[in-house]
Design a protein around this motif. Structure first.
Motif, PDB file in Angstrom:
ATOM      1  N   TYR A  80       1.899  16.831  -3.201  1.00 13.81           N
ATOM      2  CA  TYR A  80       0.757  17.148  -2.857  1.00 13.81           C
ATOM      3  C   TYR A  80      -0.348  16.181  -3.208  1.00 13.81           C
ATOM      4  O   TYR A  80      -0.026  15.562  -4.423  1.00 13.81           O
ATOM      5  CB  TYR A  80       0.220  18.647  -3.124  1.00 13.81           C
ATOM      6  N   CYS A  81      -1.470  15.668  -2.625  1.00 10.29           N
ATOM      7  CA  CYS A  81      -2.448  14.805  -3.031  1.00 10.29           C
ATOM      8  C   CYS A  81      -3.208  15.193  -4.481  1.00 10.29           C
ATOM      9  O   CYS A  81      -3.562  16.523  -4.394  1.00 10.29           O
ATOM     10  CB  CYS A  81      -3.474  14.624  -1.818  1.00 10.29           C
ATOM     11  N   GLU A  82      -3.424  14.271  -5.185  1.00 13.76           N
ATOM     12  CA  GLU A  82      -3.904  14.848  -6.541  1.00 13.76           C
ATOM     13  C   GLU A  82      -5.236  14.926  -6.289  1.00 13.76           C
ATOM     14  O   GLU A  82      -5.951  15.621  -7.046  1.00 13.76           O
ATOM     15  CB  GLU A  82      -3.640  13.649  -7.568  1.00 13.76           C
ATOM     16  N   GLY A  95      -5.073  17.813  -2.714  1.00 16.85           N
ATOM     17  CA  GLY A  95      -4.485  19.047  -2.726  1.00 16.85           C
ATOM     18  C   GLY A  95      -3.582  19.076  -1.301  1.00 16.85           C
ATOM     19  O   GLY A  95      -2.708  19.972  -0.893  1.00 16.85           O
ATOM     20  N   ASN A  96      -3.995  18.295  -0.285  1.00 13.81           N
ATOM     21  CA  ASN A  96      -3.288  18.068   1.183  1.00 13.81           C
ATOM     22  C   ASN A  96      -2.007  17.625   0.729  1.00 13.81           C
ATOM     23  O   ASN A  96      -1.592  16.949  -0.077  1.00 13.81           O
ATOM     24  CB  ASN A  96      -4.100  17.070   1.653  1.00 13.81           C
ATOM     25  N   LYS A  97      -0.930  18.295   1.503  1.00 13.48           N
ATOM     26  CA  LYS A  97       0.350  17.766   1.628  1.00 13.48           C
ATOM     27  C   LYS A  97       0.480  16.378   2.075  1.00 13.48           C
ATOM     28  O   LYS A  97      -0.105  16.115   3.171  1.00 13.48           O
ATOM     29  CB  LYS A  97       1.165  18.602   2.414  1.00 13.48           C
ATOM     30  N   TRP A 134       0.952   8.879   0.256  1.00 10.28           N
ATOM     31  CA  TRP A 134      -0.094   8.666   1.135  1.00 10.28           C
ATOM     32  C   TRP A 134      -0.768   9.572   1.841  1.00 10.28           C
ATOM     33  O   TRP A 134      -0.230  10.486   2.690  1.00 10.28           O
ATOM     34  CB  TRP A 134       0.139   7.379   2.091  1.00 10.28           C
ATOM     35  N   CYS A 135      -2.270  10.025   1.693  1.00  7.41           N
ATOM     36  CA  CYS A 135      -2.794  11.250   1.963  1.00  7.41           C
ATOM     37  C   CYS A 135      -3.801  10.771   3.221  1.00  7.41           C
ATOM     38  O   CYS A 135      -4.688  10.077   2.914  1.00  7.41           O
ATOM     39  CB  CYS A 135      -3.492  11.875   0.964  1.00  7.41           C
ATOM     40  N   LYS A 136      -3.297  11.125   4.215  1.00  8.50           N
ATOM     41  CA  LYS A 136      -4.295  10.755   5.595  1.00  8.50           C
ATOM     42  C   LYS A 136      -5.820  11.449   5.381  1.00  8.50           C
ATOM     43  O   LYS A 136      -6.742  10.570   5.630  1.00  8.50           O
ATOM     44  CB  LYS A 136      -3.365  11.296   6.715  1.00  8.50           C
ATOM     45  N   ARG A 137      -5.835  12.312   4.988  1.00  6.13           N
ATOM     46  CA  ARG A 137      -7.330  13.142   4.717  1.00  6.13           C
ATOM     47  C   ARG A 137      -8.022  12.286   4.041  1.00  6.13           C
ATOM     48  O   ARG A 137      -9.253  11.963   4.195  1.00  6.13           O
ATOM     49  CB  ARG A 137      -7.209  14.342   4.224  1.00  6.13           C
ATOM     50  N   CYS A 138      -7.673  11.640   2.697  1.00  9.99           N
ATOM     51  CA  CYS A 138      -8.288  11.056   1.797  1.00  9.99           C
ATOM     52  C   CYS A 138      -8.613   9.562   2.377  1.00  9.99           C
ATOM     53  O   CYS A 138      -9.630   9.134   2.081  1.00  9.99           O
ATOM     54  CB  CYS A 138      -7.571  10.746   0.380  1.00  9.99           C
ATOM     55  N   GLU A 139      -7.567   8.976   3.041  1.00  7.54           N
ATOM     56  CA  GLU A 139      -7.766   7.426   3.415  1.00  7.54           C
ATOM     57  C   GLU A 139      -8.846   7.601   4.533  1.00  7.54           C
ATOM     58  O   GLU A 139      -9.732   6.758   4.630  1.00  7.54           O
ATOM     59  CB  GLU A 139      -6.439   7.212   4.304  1.00  7.54           C
TER      60      GLU A 139
HETATM   61 ZN   LIG Z   1      -5.911  13.686  -0.256  1.00  5.75          ZN
END
Ligand SMILES: [Zn+2]
Ligand SMILES: [Zn+2]
Length: 213
Positions: free
Chosen positions: A22-24, A27-29, A37-42
């Motif tokens: 999970y993204c630090e 919190g997204n998986k 690599w977190c798509k939402r954060c990118e």
């Molecule tokens: Zn994220």
């Protein structure tokens, strides 16, 4: 488990493992837990950067933004607006059709070791001229959307106002500018006709050498 210290240790281990998946930040998986690599954060990061660049043409900007937000993995790089002064050693291969150049900043790539985007400096690229620049929006839609992985982005020659697609050298022959037709050409880093021409030249040179001896 009956002792408090044990419980604390157990909780610590759980926390570490949680952040493997999970993204630090949000919190997204992770879409890619191996590379964190977190798509939402990118996508948020790309959106926040929209204000930092412009092609000077809203339609072009919108097309590039649309392309960027289609990002689905950390493997492919990011389609960008690239100002023309970032290119050096521009040499036309075919007049007003293809040129080769060095992109000083180079493309963004996701460093799987550092888990951040970095740039591959001084990258060789092929510039492919786009015509009917007033219809550039349609050109983007037709040409880029289905094969976005072949391009680093788009640029514009400030003198001629011509838009150009910035093509990846992995997909285009640097001798003639043509797109590779198959894996064989890609692996050879040359299209078949350029390869054949080179082979003929080698044979010719060899014959000349034999004659001279
Ligand atoms: Zn994220
Ligand atoms: Zn070629």
């Amino acid at each position: 488990m009956s002792h408090n210290p044990d419980k604390e240790v157990y909780l610590l281990v759980f926390k570490d493992e949680f952040f493997d998946y999970y993204c630090e930040k949000c919190g997204n998986k992770y879409e890619d837990s191996h590379y964190k690599w977190c798509k939402r954060c990118e996508i948020n990061h790309l959106k926040n950067n929209f204000a930092d660049w412009t092609s000077g043409n809203d339609k072009v900007d919108n097309s590039i933004q649309m392309m960027q937000l289609k990002i689905n993995s950390c493997r492919g790089g990011i389609f960008e607006w690239i100002t023309y002064n970032k290119f050096i050693e521009i040499k036309e291969i075919v007049n007003d059709v293809f040129a080769k150049a060095i992109w000083k900043d180079g493309p963004l790539y996701y460093s799987t070791f550092e888990k951040i985007y970095k740039r591959e400096l001084n990258k060789k690229v092929i510039l492919k001229y786009l015509f009917n620049s007033q219809n550039v929006n349609h050109l983007f839609l037709n040409e880029v959307i289905y094969s976005v992985e072949e391009y680093h982005g788009v640029t514009q020659n400030p003198n001629t106002k011509d838009y150009m697609l910035v093509c990846k050298i992995e997909y285009y022959c640097e001798n003639c500018g043509k797109k590779y037709n198959n894996q064989f050409e890609r692996k050879n880093k040359s299209c078949i006709s350029c390869q054949t021409n080179q082979d003929f030249k080698k044979i010719n040179d060899l014959i000349q050498e034999i004659k001279l001896n």
